[in-house]
Motif scaffolding. Structure first.
Motif, PDB file in Angstrom:
ATOM      1  N   ARG A   1       0.844  -1.200   0.000  1.00 63.95           N
ATOM      2  CA  ARG A   1       0.000   0.000   0.000  1.00 63.95           C
ATOM      3  C   ARG A   1       0.881   1.252   0.000  1.00 63.95           C
ATOM      4  NH1 ARG A   1       0.026   4.572   2.698  1.00 63.95           N
ATOM      5  NH2 ARG A   1      -1.895   5.693   2.428  1.00 63.95           N
TER       6      ARG A   1
ATOM      7  N   GLN B   1       2.586   1.671  -3.324  1.00 63.66           N
ATOM      8  CA  GLN B   1       1.641   2.136  -4.340  1.00 63.66           C
ATOM      9  C   GLN B   1       1.426   3.649  -4.246  1.00 63.66           C
ATOM     10  OE1 GLN B   1      -1.382  -0.779  -4.243  1.00 63.66           O
ATOM     11  NE2 GLN B   1      -2.480   0.012  -6.006  1.00 63.66           N
ATOM     12  N   VAL B   2       1.253   4.156  -3.034  1.00 60.15           N
ATOM     13  CA  VAL B   2       1.069   5.592  -2.848  1.00 60.15           C
ATOM     14  C   VAL B   2       2.349   6.330  -3.244  1.00 60.15           C
ATOM     15  CG1 VAL B   2       0.674   7.424  -1.160  1.00 60.15           C
ATOM     16  CG2 VAL B   2      -0.684   5.334  -1.054  1.00 60.15           C
TER      17      VAL B   2
ATOM     18  N   GLN C   1      -4.820  10.639   8.903  1.00 64.19           N
ATOM     19  CA  GLN C   1      -5.619   9.921   7.912  1.00 64.19           C
ATOM     20  C   GLN C   1      -6.337   8.711   8.494  1.00 64.19           C
ATOM     21  OE1 GLN C   1      -2.806  10.923   4.040  1.00 64.19           O
ATOM     22  NE2 GLN C   1      -3.228   8.793   4.569  1.00 64.19           N
ATOM     23  N   ASN C   2      -6.018   8.348   9.737  1.00 58.61           N
ATOM     24  CA  ASN C   2      -6.582   7.140  10.346  1.00 58.61           C
ATOM     25  C   ASN C   2      -6.402   5.893   9.487  1.00 58.61           C
ATOM     26  OD1 ASN C   2      -7.518   8.242  12.786  1.00 58.61           O
ATOM     27  ND2 ASN C   2      -9.274   9.117  11.735  1.00 58.61           N
TER      28      ASN C   2
ATOM     29  N   GLU D   1      -6.054   2.583  11.458  1.00 57.22           N
ATOM     30  CA  GLU D   1      -7.283   2.049  12.039  1.00 57.22           C
ATOM     31  C   GLU D   1      -8.058   1.256  10.988  1.00 57.22           C
ATOM     32  OE1 GLU D   1      -9.542   4.536  14.865  1.00 57.22           O
ATOM     33  OE2 GLU D   1     -11.308   3.825  13.795  1.00 57.22           O
TER      34      GLU D   1
ATOM     35  N   SER E   1      -8.696  -3.023  11.046  1.00 55.87           N
ATOM     36  CA  SER E   1     -10.059  -3.546  11.072  1.00 55.87           C
ATOM     37  C   SER E   1     -10.189  -4.746  10.135  1.00 55.87           C
ATOM     38  CB  SER E   1     -11.055  -2.460  10.649  1.00 55.87           C
ATOM     39  OG  SER E   1     -10.943  -1.346  11.506  1.00 55.87           O
TER      40      SER E   1
ATOM     41  N   VAL F   1     -16.346  -3.173   8.523  1.00 57.60           N
ATOM     42  CA  VAL F   1     -16.398  -2.089   9.505  1.00 57.60           C
ATOM     43  C   VAL F   1     -16.525  -0.731   8.805  1.00 57.60           C
ATOM     44  CG1 VAL F   1     -15.159  -0.906  11.347  1.00 57.60           C
ATOM     45  CG2 VAL F   1     -15.025  -3.405  11.164  1.00 57.60           C
TER      46      VAL F   1
ATOM     47  N   PRO G   1     -16.222   2.890  10.093  1.00 55.19           N
ATOM     48  CA  PRO G   1     -15.916   3.665  11.307  1.00 55.19           C
ATOM     49  C   PRO G   1     -16.627   5.009  11.298  1.00 55.19           C
ATOM     50  CG  PRO G   1     -14.081   3.790   9.791  1.00 55.19           C
ATOM     51  CD  PRO G   1     -15.098   2.896   9.141  1.00 55.19           C
TER      52      PRO G   1
ATOM     53  N   GLU H   1     -15.378   8.012  11.627  1.00 53.98           N
ATOM     54  CA  GLU H   1     -14.680   8.960  10.751  1.00 53.98           C
ATOM     55  C   GLU H   1     -14.246   8.218   9.488  1.00 53.98           C
ATOM     56  OE1 GLU H   1     -13.701  12.186  11.504  1.00 53.98           O
ATOM     57  OE2 GLU H   1     -14.592  12.221  13.511  1.00 53.98           O
ATOM     58  N   ASN H   2     -14.511   8.817   8.327  1.00 57.43           N
ATOM     59  CA  ASN H   2     -14.036   8.195   7.093  1.00 57.43           C
ATOM     60  C   ASN H   2     -12.517   8.090   7.133  1.00 57.43           C
ATOM     61  OD1 ASN H   2     -16.615   8.157   6.106  1.00 57.43           O
ATOM     62  ND2 ASN H   2     -16.379  10.026   4.893  1.00 57.43           N
ATOM     63  N   ASN H   3     -11.975   6.940   6.764  1.00 52.46           N
ATOM     64  CA  ASN H   3     -10.513   6.819   6.721  1.00 52.46           C
ATOM     65  C   ASN H   3     -10.052   6.257   5.387  1.00 52.46           C
ATOM     66  OD1 ASN H   3     -11.447   4.283   7.115  1.00 52.46           O
ATOM     67  ND2 ASN H   3     -10.445   3.917   9.057  1.00 52.46           N
TER      68      ASN H   3
ATOM     69  N   ASP I   1      -8.057   6.296   1.742  1.00 51.46           N
ATOM     70  CA  ASP I   1      -6.705   6.683   1.364  1.00 51.46           C
ATOM     71  C   ASP I   1      -6.785   7.838   0.379  1.00 51.46           C
ATOM     72  OD1 ASP I   1      -4.149   5.856   2.058  1.00 51.46           O
ATOM     73  OD2 ASP I   1      -4.674   3.775   1.612  1.00 51.46           O
ATOM     74  N   PRO I   2      -6.492   9.072   0.806  1.00 46.96           N
ATOM     75  CA  PRO I   2      -6.709  10.216  -0.084  1.00 46.96           C
ATOM     76  C   PRO I   2      -5.801  10.214  -1.310  1.00 46.96           C
ATOM     77  CG  PRO I   2      -5.570  10.900   1.916  1.00 46.96           C
ATOM     78  CD  PRO I   2      -5.947   9.473   2.106  1.00 46.96           C
ATOM     79  N   ASP I   3      -4.716   9.430  -1.275  1.00 48.04           N
ATOM     80  CA  ASP I   3      -3.777   9.427  -2.396  1.00 48.04           C
ATOM     81  C   ASP I   3      -4.108   8.373  -3.448  1.00 48.04           C
ATOM     82  OD1 ASP I   3      -2.182  11.471  -1.192  1.00 48.04           O
ATOM     83  OD2 ASP I   3      -1.419   9.950   0.175  1.00 48.04           O
ATOM     84  N   LEU I   4      -5.122   7.565  -3.178  1.00 47.84           N
ATOM     85  CA  LEU I   4      -5.492   6.516  -4.135  1.00 47.84           C
ATOM     86  C   LEU I   4      -6.889   6.798  -4.684  1.00 47.84           C
ATOM     87  CD1 LEU I   4      -4.329   3.420  -2.028  1.00 47.84           C
ATOM     88  CD2 LEU I   4      -3.097   4.493  -3.915  1.00 47.84           C
TER      89      LEU I   4
ATOM     90  N   VAL J   1      -6.920  -2.011  -2.671  1.00 45.07           N
ATOM     91  CA  VAL J   1      -5.904  -2.086  -1.630  1.00 45.07           C
ATOM     92  C   VAL J   1      -6.502  -2.722  -0.369  1.00 45.07           C
ATOM     93  CG1 VAL J   1      -4.540  -0.671  -0.024  1.00 45.07           C
ATOM     94  CG2 VAL J   1      -4.441  -0.214  -2.470  1.00 45.07           C
ATOM     95  N   TYR J   2      -7.742  -2.338  -0.083  1.00 43.85           N
ATOM     96  CA  TYR J   2      -8.405  -2.888   1.098  1.00 43.85           C
ATOM     97  C   TYR J   2      -8.672  -4.382   0.929  1.00 43.85           C
ATOM     98  CZ  TYR J   2     -10.683  -1.847   5.524  1.00 43.85           C
ATOM     99  OH  TYR J   2     -10.986  -1.766   6.860  1.00 43.85           O
TER     100      TYR J   2
ATOM    101  N   ARG K   1     -16.380  -0.315   0.781  1.00 45.34           N
ATOM    102  CA  ARG K   1     -15.109  -0.902   1.202  1.00 45.34           C
ATOM    103  C   ARG K   1     -15.318  -1.947   2.295  1.00 45.34           C
ATOM    104  NH1 ARG K   1     -10.774   2.754   4.242  1.00 45.34           N
ATOM    105  NH2 ARG K   1     -12.234   2.201   5.894  1.00 45.34           N
TER     106      ARG K   1
END
Lengths: 258, 301
Positions: free
Chosen positions: A18, A21-22, A93-94, A97, A101, B79, B81, B83-85, B87-90, B98-99, B146
């Motif tokens: 990951r 990739q970023v 960015q959490n 977390e 999960s 899950v 959550p 707060e949205n988490n 990946d802002p770069d993808l 990725v997930y 996701r």
């Protein structure tokens, strides 16, 4: 269930991927700026100040300082990645977390961050190495072994970075870490001149910081001075990396799983 | 049984977050956790998805102990959550891929799943969008998509629709009901009692780290409040006047609002004819009335 290195499965590589990739999506922003400092060091110290120094430990100054510059490039990249980079992923960015999960464990996230930090250190220092070879700094075949040592050095500092990152309550604590440890380590560890120049007490401190061992091993390789006397240094380099990684992985677990 | 908690406790240093919690979630049901902020809902959910460790008590998910079988439990969970988490770069699709890889899915499989899920959450034309270009509602839908990449048996949603417009909220409700129809168990927290009433088979009302009551929305309403509520707006002196005259009617005050409860609308006839010009709202009682009755009207400190 153990939370240390022993609990890590190969699944940690998915987190490493990951990050890779970023990194590749943003490669322009990542690769070139990281080269600025080492290239500047080559010019300022190796070629600039070096022109006023006849020899250091019997070799031209540029030859002496080159392994130090390489090591600094590796550990600084790893350090930035595993402090500000990891902290940003963890708190802003959490990202972590989200990852834990899934079946990935918190320890595996810590391990992935360390290996990733080490990878970035390897990439940057290898580019610097190519540049050094191009300008004719190294001529020994042992140069080929340098990436292995820079990777280990970066790994070591990545682990320290993760220990700090997983224990601080706010990002500003990094100021203390950089001013109190990272910056002094860059200059104290035999990078620009031999540690033997320091008073005894400072020498002890310098040798405790694993960077001194890494730099000395690298210099022995490039100057063709490999001998059995390197064994304790190699042991300290490997041993400290292992212990620091174990602490970092456990520490990250405690931070993420309350 | 999907989730089984017995005298579950959670303490963070000296703060008690969850105390003596007992509950069960059956396969295929939608189970709601409602309660004021800080009641312990998120902590309870995080214990279920293994991000918080119980201080004491027993918690089993899919019959597996959360203290020992985190990996096996998490493999079957989705899950969402609070707060949205993302990946802002993808990109949108890469986020899902990725997930999916975290679950060990192969590339081709995850690509197909990603397309299917983006369609399902009506994001099909957004596969290549960068995350910052998505609206709040799109991001939320993507987080839900996701959470479904591993085809979970249990989907956990922490305030899935907070801050979203009514259109998106309805879309999410529809999708969650679809999932439920396909046999997926849902656990969610919400501050919208309408949402809890619409989606949940059973609701647990939490307050100050404990469960206050639990049951189907219909049963909770029937048990705790009268079927009809009359809301009036009155200043203090008028309110005192009304209260003095209609002592017999069950009521509550909150700021400038007066709430009267009755078994039929006709119980309010006298009151309404005495004050014909007042601002009023006569309505059937809802889960919100139960919530406010059980947890009080004052703000939590």
């Amino acid at each position: 269930m153990s939370e240390g290195i022993i609990s890590i499965t190969p699944a940690f590589a998915r987190v490493w991927k990951r990050n890779a990739q970023v990194y590749l999506t943003l490669w322009k922003f990542n690769i070139f700026p990281a080269l600025a400092e080492p290239v500047l060091f080559i010019f300022v110290f190796g070629l600039g100040i070096g022109s006023y120094i006849d020899e250091m430990e019997g070799v031209p100054y540029l030859d002496f300082v080159a392994p130090g510059i390489l090591a600094i490039a590796a550990i600084m990249q790893a350090t930035f990645e595993c402090t500000y980079g990891s902290y940003f992923r963890m708190r802003m960015q959490n990202t972590f977390e989200g990852i834990i999960s899934t079946p990935i464990s918190a320890g595996e996230v810590g391990m992935a961050e360390i290996v990733w930090g080490a990878t970035r250190g390897l990439v940057t220092s290898s580019l610097v190495l190519l540049l050094m070879v191009a300008i004719g700094v190294f001529d020994s075949w042992t140069t080929l072994l340098l990436p292995l040592i820079t990777f280990l050095a970066a790994f070591n500092f990545a682990a320290i970075g993760i220990i700090v990152t997983s224990r601080i309550a706010q990002m500003e604590y990094f100021h203390f870490y950089f001013a109190g440890f990272v910056l002094p380590a860059q200059f104290l560890c035999g990078t620009f001149f031999p540690v033997s120049r320091f008073p005894d007490a400072v020498q002890v401190i310098a040798w405790i910081i694993p960077l001194t061992s890494f730099v000395d091993i690298m210099r022995s390789l490039t100057l063709d001075r490999v001998s059995a006397s390197l064994a304790p240094e190699l042991l300290w380099a490997l041993g400290s990396t292992l212990v620091l990684t174990e602490i970092a992985v456990r520490s990250m677990h405690r931070r993420l799983v309350e | 049984m999907i989730v089984e908690a017995k005298s579950l406790h959670k303490r963070f240093r000296d703060v008690v977050a969850v105390e003596s919690l007992d509950f069960q979630v059956q396969a295929g049901e939608c189970y709601g956790l409602v309660g004021p902020n800080g009641a312990g809902k998120t902590t309870t959910m995080k214990m279920v998805y293994c991000l918080n460790r119980p201080t004491s008590g027993e918690l089993r998910v899919f019959g597996l102990d959360v203290n020992r079988e985190q990996r096996r439990i998490k493999a079957r969970l989705g899950v969402v959550p609070q707060e949205n988490n993302l990946d802002p770069d993808l990109s949108t699709c890469r986020n899902l891929q990725v997930y999916a890889r975290y679950f060990g899915m192969a590339k081709q499989e995850s690509l197909e799943k990603c397309r299917e899920l983006l369609e399902f959450m009506e994001l099909g034309d957004r596969a290549g969008s960068p995350i910052p270009a998505l609206s709040g509602g799109m991001k939320r839908r993507l987080v839900i998509a996701r959470a479904l990449v591993n085809s979970p048996d249990l989907l956990i949603l922490d305030e899935p629709t907070t801050g979203l417009d009514p259109q998106v909220r309805h879309l999410i409700w529809d999708r969650l009901l679809d999932l439920k129809e396909h046999g997926i168990t849902l656990i969610l927290t919400t501050h919208y009692m309408e949402e809890a009433q619409k989606l949940c088979d059973r609701v647990m009302i939490m307050d100050r780290s404990r469960a206050v009551d639990e049951g189907s929305p219909v049963r909770l309403i029937r048990q705790h409040v009268s079927p009809y509520v009359l809301e009036l707006r009155a200043d203090r002196s008028l309110a005192a006047d009304i209260q003095a005259r209609f002592r017999g009617l069950e009521h509550q005050t909150s700021g400038q609002n007066l709430y009267f409860y009755g078994d039929s609308p006709s119980e309010f006839d006298d009151l309404l004819s005495t004050y014909p010009d007042m601002e009023r709202l006569l309505r059937p009682s809802s889960l919100e009335d139960v919530f406010l009755k059980l947890t009080g009207r004052e703000i939590r400190r």
